[in-house]
Design an enzyme around this catalytic site. Structure first.
Site, mmCIF file in Angstrom:
data_model
loop_
_atom_site.group_PDB
_atom_site.id
_atom_site.type_symbol
_atom_site.label_atom_id
_atom_site.label_comp_id
_atom_site.label_asym_id
_atom_site.label_seq_id
_atom_site.Cartn_x
_atom_site.Cartn_y
_atom_site.Cartn_z
ATOM 1 N N ASP A 303 68.391 80.647 8.248
ATOM 2 C CA ASP A 303 67.972 81.123 6.938
ATOM 3 C C ASP A 303 66.453 81.378 7.014
ATOM 4 O O ASP A 303 65.803 81.096 8.024
ATOM 5 C CB ASP A 303 68.367 80.149 5.821
ATOM 6 C CG ASP A 303 68.519 80.898 4.481
ATOM 7 O OD1 ASP A 303 67.943 81.999 4.347
ATOM 8 O OD2 ASP A 303 69.207 80.392 3.576
HETATM 9 C C1 BGC Z 1 68.803 82.839 1.142
HETATM 10 C C2 BGC Z 1 69.910 83.564 1.871
HETATM 11 C C3 BGC Z 1 69.537 85.010 2.062
HETATM 12 C C4 BGC Z 1 68.221 85.073 2.804
HETATM 13 C C5 BGC Z 1 67.786 86.478 3.149
HETATM 14 C C6 BGC Z 1 67.459 83.109 1.730
HETATM 15 O O1 BGC Z 1 66.454 82.605 0.924
HETATM 16 O O2 BGC Z 1 69.076 81.456 1.157
HETATM 17 O O3 BGC Z 1 71.100 83.429 1.137
HETATM 18 O O4 BGC Z 1 70.557 85.688 2.752
HETATM 19 O O5 BGC Z 1 67.231 84.467 1.991
HETATM 20 O O6 BGC Z 1 67.289 87.152 2.055
#
Ligand code: BGC
Ligand code: BGC
Length: 727
Positions: A303
């Site tokens: 993440d």
């Molecule tokens: C979120 C994810 C997301 C990623 C990319 C993160 O903050 O937890 O769900 O896919 O950002 O934008």
């Protein structure tokens, strides 16, 4: 001449061979090219600040130095830029072509970049694409075919933008009602989340409907967030999680295993720590569980900034370099969502050169990434103008919006419907001649209806594009005429009291209406900015409903438009009817109107347990028998009972009635390898044709490991037409 022709042919052949043999390609790659594949950079890094323009000079020189494998995000995720709210599919394709050209001109091996994006409930960042109700609404439909359609359309619109990778679906269970991402889940049940999640993945990855033959696949799904991110103990996003192994396997793992069985191509790990170990450096979960036990063979991305977070947020490594080492040593992470610098690349390069990370560890990850690129046909993807046009033109087509409306209609859940003066309050008995006082802070808010990941990360905070928004106000005005709808906004979303509200004026307005419709709930938010410190609906909203009931004496229909179960407290008992709309999407107001009028018969069922009070949260319907509450039975006398939620999982009333009879089992004892067939007759005995989900729960009476109170094993949505009896 002959020689030149030969070498051109040879180049083409070599390129085509890579697509067939990624091992051959790997052999040709330098260390830098390999590590580059593992790097994902946010597009915002390449934007000219405060503009919607890409700094191509920067991108070019960056890619020359760091031949990166992936990019993500939209420059508009934070909000409008230069007055623009997003890129159209064609504008996105221009970017994709430019990136492909830069890679071609500036790297030796010309390995395509895989671009990933948060198409969360529809193609969030593709301008004009249909937005659907949030996942929690899809949960409330209990309808896998809607999940499939949402996946298919999301794939179509994302690929129309030239983007082949989608960071969805969320497969964590909605068990912690405070959690700001509750609406991104399918609810609290493992079977339902597995069934709907796998359907979304099939839609995203195998959409023959729009692409015909789907080899290679058009978009890759990404199961997230691995694992148990959705149950923070304190309710705050990214907070620590306790994860007993047995619960992991019984409850949190099935939806991810179903995704793997549905051939999901990628996975994303999660922000939180478990029992003192951050997920991003967990050998237990990101090596042993996901690869060895669950056999996930696709590629695993972190993440956002998670490797950096080992140093900045989790406090387990004293330097950034050690953070990279930890993640590489202990996990099978293949790609780092870095996302805004070149530190991951630099440190990993040094670590391999110093002999601290083995090249075979790098090769494994690079192969997994190249394999997915191959499965998506990225090596031989020509941006075919014909395909461009047909896909681009289909973005936001009526058929897509029809699915959005259907999702809203099938999800909105009727949980209370009193009989007043001999007549159920809903549907409105006077039909389109009903006079309504409409009020409340979500009655005219498309932002509340759509929630987070709508056009922008935090959702829309201005009014949605005119032609595709139907708030409750607009829905009722259209159906009942403006003359029959009196509207007054009522308290603000965060009102702590009703001070300042002119109840004399409102009572006067209510004088000749038949019914008062009050829309309460939440505004829009996503992730950590959506954290709250109190699950109750703000007191101003609760008091407003009570005061309307007392002062006007009219029947009150309360509608909750919120991404998580904000507590009603006294607002239920003073309301004659209650509808839960969750976050039903841009057309939610139309679906609500249809249900109020009875042109759509409600069939939504609660996909989670709606708590009644602050203390009794995280007691899902599949709780243990010993989860008990106390009631007073007199002076100094109490008894212990199963805790009473506001409404339990599966609650959902209809305007018609169903009678179950003739339950039959094909056997009354079976061993663990035997199947059993269970049948039941269900008859629609009311006055309307209606959809209705039949659910089958099982429970153990006694078991060495304590049994769940009950557990859903099958659910099927049927359409029950009225059955005319002939005597
Ligand atoms: C979120 C994810 C997301 C990623 C990319 C993160 O903050 O937890 O769900 O896919 O950002 O934008
Ligand atoms: C309590 C004990 C107590 C015992 C005998 C139990 O219910 O948990 O603390 O000593 O009763 O009265």
């Amino acid at each position: 001449m002959g020689l030149m022709l030969l070498s051109v042919l040879f180049a083409v052949m070599a390129y085509a061979t890579y697509a067939n043999d990624i091992h051959l390609l790997l052999d040709k790659m330098t260390l830098g090219e390999k590590i580059g594949q593992m790097v994902q950079i946010d597009i915002s890094y390449f934007m000219i600040p405060n503009t919607a323009k890409v700094n191509y000079t920067l991108m070019e020189s960056y890619i020359r130095q760091y031949p990166i494998g992936s990019m993500l995000n939209s420059p508009f995720s934070g909000g409008p830029v230069e007055g623009k709210t997003g890129w159209t599919a064609s504008e996105w394709r221009e970017l994709m072509k430019d990136i492909a050209q830069i890679v071609k001109d500036n790297t030796k091996l010309n390995i395509p970049v895989i671009y990933g994006i948060d198409s969360i409930h529809g193609a969030t960042f593709v301008k004009g694409a249909a937005l659907f109700p949030q996942a929690i609404n899809i949960g409330a439909t209990f309808n896998p075919s809607i999940a499939l359609s949402v996946g298919e359309i999301t794939s179509k619109d994302t690929r129309a933008a030239g983007i082949p990778w989608i960071f969805a679906p969320v497969l964590g269970l909605g068990l912690q009602p405070l959690w700001a991402r509750f609406a991104e889940t399918f609810g609290e049940d493992p079977y339902l989340a597995a069934q709907l999640g796998a359907s979304v993945i099939t839609g995203l990855q195998n959409s023959e409907k729009y692409f015909g033959n789907t080899t290679p696949k058009k978009t890759a799904a990404c199961m997230k967030h691995f694992i148990a991110y959705s149950i923070p103990q304190d309710g705050h996003d990214r907070s620590p999680v306790q994860l007993p192994d047995r619960l992991l396997r019984e409850l949190y793992l099935p939806s991810f295993q179903a995704a793997i069985d549905a051939n999901v191509l990628t996975a994303m790990e999660s922000y939180q720590e478990v029992g003192g170990v951050p997920m991003v450096s967990s050998k237990d979960y990101l090596t042993n569980l996901i690869r060895k036990e669950m056999n996930f063979t696709g590629f695993l991305v972190t993440d956002y900034a998670e490797i950096e977070n080992l140093h900045n947020w989790h406090m387990v490594s004293s330097t950034q370099k050690e953070a990279v080492l930890l993640a590489m040593q202990d996990t099978t992470i293949d790609m780092s969502m870095v996302p805004l610098d070149s530190t991951f690349y630099e440190y990993l390069y040094q670590l391999v050169q110093e002999g601290n990370v083995n090249i075979s560890r790098i090769d494994e990850s690079v192969l997994r990434i190249l394999e997915v690129k191959k499965e998506l046909g990225l090596f031989d993807m020509e941006l075919d103008p014909a395909e461009d046009n047909s896909l681009t033109q289909s973005v936001g087509e009526q058929a897509d919006w029809d699915v959005s409306l259907l999702g809203a209609e099938e999800s909105i859940t009727l949980v209370k419907n009193n009989v007043v003066n001999g007549q159920a309050v809903l549907p409105f008995s006077k039909g389109t001649t009903t006079k309504v006082l409409l009020t409340g802070p979500t009655a005219n808010s498309s932002a509340s209806q759509t929630g987070g990941w709508s056009i922008h990360w935090q959702g829309i905070y201005y009014e949605y594009e005119e032609n595709k928004k139907v708030t409750v106000l607009r829905g009722l005005q259209t159906a009942l005429t403006e003359a029959n709808v009196v509207y007054t906004p009522g308290p603000a979303l965060d009102a702590t009291s009703t001070t300042g509200i002119d109840f004399t004026a409102i009572t006067a307005l209510a004088q000749d209406v038949d019914v008062i419709v009050v829309c309460v709930g939440e505004g829009t938010y996503a992730e950590k900015p959506g954290d709250i410190n109190d699950l109750a609906l703000p007191q101003g909203q609760i008091d407003y409903i009570s005061e309307l009931a007392t002062l006007t004496g009219k029947p009150i229909v309360t509608i909750m438009i919120a991404g998580r179960p904000r507590l009603f407290h006294t607002a239920v008992s003073v309301s004659s009817a209650v509808l839960l709309a969750y976050q039903p999407g841009p057309l939610g107001g139309q679906a609500i109107t249809e249900i109020l009028l009875g042109t759509v018969i409600p069939s939504g069922r609660l996909p989670f347990t709606y708590p009644q009070d602050e203390g009794n949260v995280m007691i899902p319907y599949h709780h243990k028998y010993s989860d008990q509450c106390v009631v007073s039975t007199g002076f100094h006398s109490t008894s212990y009972i199963q805790c009473i939620p506001e409404w339990t999982f599966g609650t959902g009333l209809s305007y018609t009635s169903f009678v179950y009879s003739n339950l039959q089992l094909s056997a009354t004892t079976i061993n663990e390898n035997q199947d059993i067939t269970i049948s039941v007759d269900v008859e629609n005995t009311g006055n309307y044709d209606a959809k209705h989900t039949v659910m089958m729960f099982v429970y153990d009476l006694y078991r060495r490991v304590t049994p769940e109170y009950k557990l859903l094993k099958r659910s099927v949505l049927y359409f029950f037409v009225l059955y005319q009896k002939t005597n």
